[in-house]
Design a protein around this motif. Structure first.
Motif, PDB file in Angstrom:
ATOM      1  N   MET A 167      12.580  -5.682 -14.673  1.00  0.00           N
ATOM      2  CA  MET A 167      11.154  -5.459 -14.450  1.00  0.00           C
ATOM      3  C   MET A 167      10.953  -4.766 -13.117  1.00  0.00           C
ATOM      4  N   PHE A 168      10.401  -3.534 -13.153  1.00  0.00           N
ATOM      5  CA  PHE A 168      10.044  -2.865 -11.903  1.00  0.00           C
ATOM      6  C   PHE A 168       8.661  -3.335 -11.483  1.00  0.00           C
ATOM      7  N   CYS A 169       8.572  -3.943 -10.326  1.00  0.00           N
ATOM      8  CA  CYS A 169       7.320  -4.523  -9.828  1.00  0.00           C
ATOM      9  C   CYS A 169       6.753  -3.632  -8.737  1.00  0.00           C
ATOM     10  N   SER A 170       5.680  -2.922  -9.066  1.00  0.00           N
ATOM     11  CA  SER A 170       5.039  -2.034  -8.093  1.00  0.00           C
ATOM     12  C   SER A 170       4.046  -2.808  -7.239  1.00  0.00           C
ATOM     13  N   PHE A 171       4.273  -4.117  -7.118  1.00  0.00           N
ATOM     14  CA  PHE A 171       3.397  -4.998  -6.348  1.00  0.00           C
ATOM     15  C   PHE A 171       4.243  -5.891  -5.459  1.00  0.00           C
ATOM     16  N   SER A 172       3.606  -6.777  -4.726  1.00  0.00           N
ATOM     17  CA  SER A 172       4.307  -7.598  -3.748  1.00  0.00           C
ATOM     18  C   SER A 172       5.165  -8.670  -4.405  1.00  0.00           C
TER      19      SER A 172
ATOM     20  N   SER B 191      -8.921  -0.195   4.104  1.00  0.00           N
ATOM     21  CA  SER B 191      -8.249   0.063   2.831  1.00  0.00           C
ATOM     22  C   SER B 191      -8.626  -0.947   1.762  1.00  0.00           C
ATOM     23  N   HIS B 192      -8.490  -0.504   0.497  1.00  0.00           N
ATOM     24  CA  HIS B 192      -8.712  -1.376  -0.651  1.00  0.00           C
ATOM     25  C   HIS B 192      -7.521  -2.314  -0.887  1.00  0.00           C
ATOM     26  N   CYS B 193      -6.439  -2.110  -0.175  1.00  0.00           N
ATOM     27  CA  CYS B 193      -5.267  -3.003  -0.226  1.00  0.00           C
ATOM     28  C   CYS B 193      -4.476  -2.906  -1.525  1.00  0.00           C
ATOM     29  N   GLY B 194      -4.506  -1.744  -2.175  1.00  0.00           N
ATOM     30  CA  GLY B 194      -3.520  -1.508  -3.215  1.00  0.00           C
ATOM     31  C   GLY B 194      -2.139  -1.564  -2.590  1.00  0.00           C
ATOM     32  N   TRP B 195      -1.136  -2.061  -3.307  1.00  0.00           N
ATOM     33  CA  TRP B 195       0.162  -2.321  -2.672  1.00  0.00           C
ATOM     34  C   TRP B 195       0.813  -1.045  -2.154  1.00  0.00           C
TER      35      TRP B 195
END
Length: 478
Positions: free
Chosen positions: A142-147, A363-367
């Motif tokens: 699983m590639f996690c584009s988040f924290s 910022s909107h804090c997108g990762w």
């Protein structure tokens, strides 16, 4: 020896494609030139083709093969925004409907006797494709584009559901989530987990459940920034923090101010003097909120570059530039601040953050934006809008102490109005040289850069990931 083949199945949205292809896939190829990567692209209705920016990524990567999966019949799936179904459930159902086509595409690949399929790399929304990987007896990653902390939250959801059996509610008491040191307030959780009728909560529980079937989690983060979250996740599956993987140049979507105009303006500003306000491709505010931001910027006295986007139109989810931004701002505002401020439409975020004149970032804090701000040593004032951004803001302010709190719980579809006084206080705090956040961001920025070089934590982790993947060849031949 057969050539090892990896198959990527990302969501066909630009942020997902760039995250999983341009950054991670190229990093894998740098580690082992014998790897071959094929990307199976599922278009989301009403998409009929890739956007020009994604096409440019495709054409620039000769070592990566791209295949657009033939469209499935999705007319039976209700459209989000025009029905009660939420976007998460819609995307999940679209991906589910493409399983037969994906299976056929992979079957064609494995018929080549010179290659050996060693794994399938998915993202959250394509997690149903674990079923397809299982048919070919290869592991899923699983590639996690988040924290990492958000990954822990997703993994926690099925356990909570087994205990509670119901979605979250805004009135819930603070939650104990293993990947967070602090109790997490309900008002910073993703909006989808409150949504029962539209399938948001159901989708998230499903994602978290399927995640546990993967062999590994590839996270766009690094050990030094999220040590608590990293060690809170019980393995296996293994967690591979391989970031920060960031985009050094942005697409040019501008129909108003051009990239060169923005750069020229920044070149004429003093070093470390500019506040940058930018809220992503899906970020926008109504006129009342724009007025409050304008008042705060005017009163603060700081130099600023403010990217303003108009709400989506004609069924799109992305924003666009205003043809005349003056119409949505207070009378005379642009004239009064013209000596120290610039208002633009689209802005090349990464390139702006890299500029020496920029000192702070609202910022909107997108990762991806969080990682860019850390890489370029530009502290954030948090203003989340949707998705997991509220939880990112909480992580930055309360857990990591790497940001200034402007808001943690603002939601773009809510009725909250953040007043000028609150915005101005956050701006002044962010731009204050004595704010301890600035030194902490500087320290973690250096650690993030060091993580990516040879011998760094993420570099070593990526080496280990490639070795683990190649072991699948030996196992399949036994």
């Amino acid at each position: 020896m057969k050539k090892p083949e990896l198959v990527f199945i990302p969501l066909a949205a630009s942020s997902h494609l760039t995250g999983s292809i341009q950054f991670f896939a190229k990093s894998l190829l740098d580690q082992d030139e014998h790897l071959s990567i094929t990307v199976l692209i599922i278009l989301l209705p009403p998409q009929t083709d890739l956007d020009p920016y994604t096409k440019s990524i495709v054409s620039s990567n000769s070592n990566i093969k791209f295949i657009i999966i033939p469209p499935a019949i999705t007319s039976h799936i209700p459209q989000p925004f025009s029905s009660s179904i939420c976007i998460e459930m819609f995307v999940h159902r679209v991906c589910e409907s493409h399983k037969p086509q994906v299976e056929l595409a992979i079957k064609d690949l494995v018929l080549d006797e010179s290659t050996q399929l060693v794994g399938v790399v998915l993202d959250m929304f394509s997690s149903c494709m674990i079923d397809v990987a299982n048919k070919f007896k290869v592991p899923s990653y699983m590639f996690c584009s988040f924290s990492t902390a958000y990954l822990g939250f997703l993994l926690h959801l099925p356990d909570r559901h087994n205990q509670v059996g119901d979605n979250f509610h805004p009135s819930d008491s603070d939650s104990v989530i293993p990947s967070f040191q602090n109790h997490v307030p309900a008002n910073v959780l993703p909006g989808a987990v409150f949504d029962k009728s539209g399938g948001g909560y159901e989708s998230y529980v499903y994602f978290g459940t399927r995640f546990k079937e993967c062999k590994g989690f590839i996270v766009n983060s690094f050990a030094e920034v999220e040590p608590y979250a990293l060690y809170s996740i019980v393995t296996p599956p293994n967690v591979y923090p391989v970031g920060p993987l960031i985009e050094f140049k942005n697409r040019n979507d501008s129909s108003g101010s051009t990239k060169s105009e923005i750069k020229n303006w920044l070149d004429n500003q003093p070093l470390k003097s500019v506040l940058f306000l930018c809220f992503g491709t899906m970020g926008y505010f109504n006129e009342s909120q724009l007025a409050q931001i304008a008042i705060a910027l005017e009163r603060s006295g700081h130099r600023f570059l403010w990217s303003i986007r108009q709400p989506p139109r004609d069924g799109n989810v992305a924003t666009s530039d205003y043809t005349n931004v003056q119409k949505v701002l207070p009378d005379g505002f642009l004239e009064r601040v013209k000596e120290r401020g610039m208002v633009c439409g689209w802005a090349p975020q990464a390139e702006v953050l890299a500029h020496g004149a920029v000192k702070g970032f609202v910022s909107h804090c997108g990762w991806n934006s969080v990682l860019e701000s850390l890489w370029y040593n530009v502290p954030i004032a948090t203003w989340p809008l949707h998705a997991e951004q509220q939880l990112n803001a909480f992580l930055l302010v309360k857990e990591l102490e790497l940001a200034v709190e402007l808001s943690l719980s603002y939601r773009s579809h809510g009725s909250e109005l953040v007043m000028a006084d609150q915005i101005e206080r956050a701006i002044n705090s962010l731009m204050n040289d004595a704010n301890p956040v600035r030194e902490k961001v500087k320290d973690i920025s250096e650690k993030g850069r060091n993580a990516m070089i040879k011998g760094g934590s993420s570099f070593v982790t990526l080496e280990k990931l490639v070795q683990d993947m190649l072991q699948n060849i030996n196992k399949s031949e036994q």
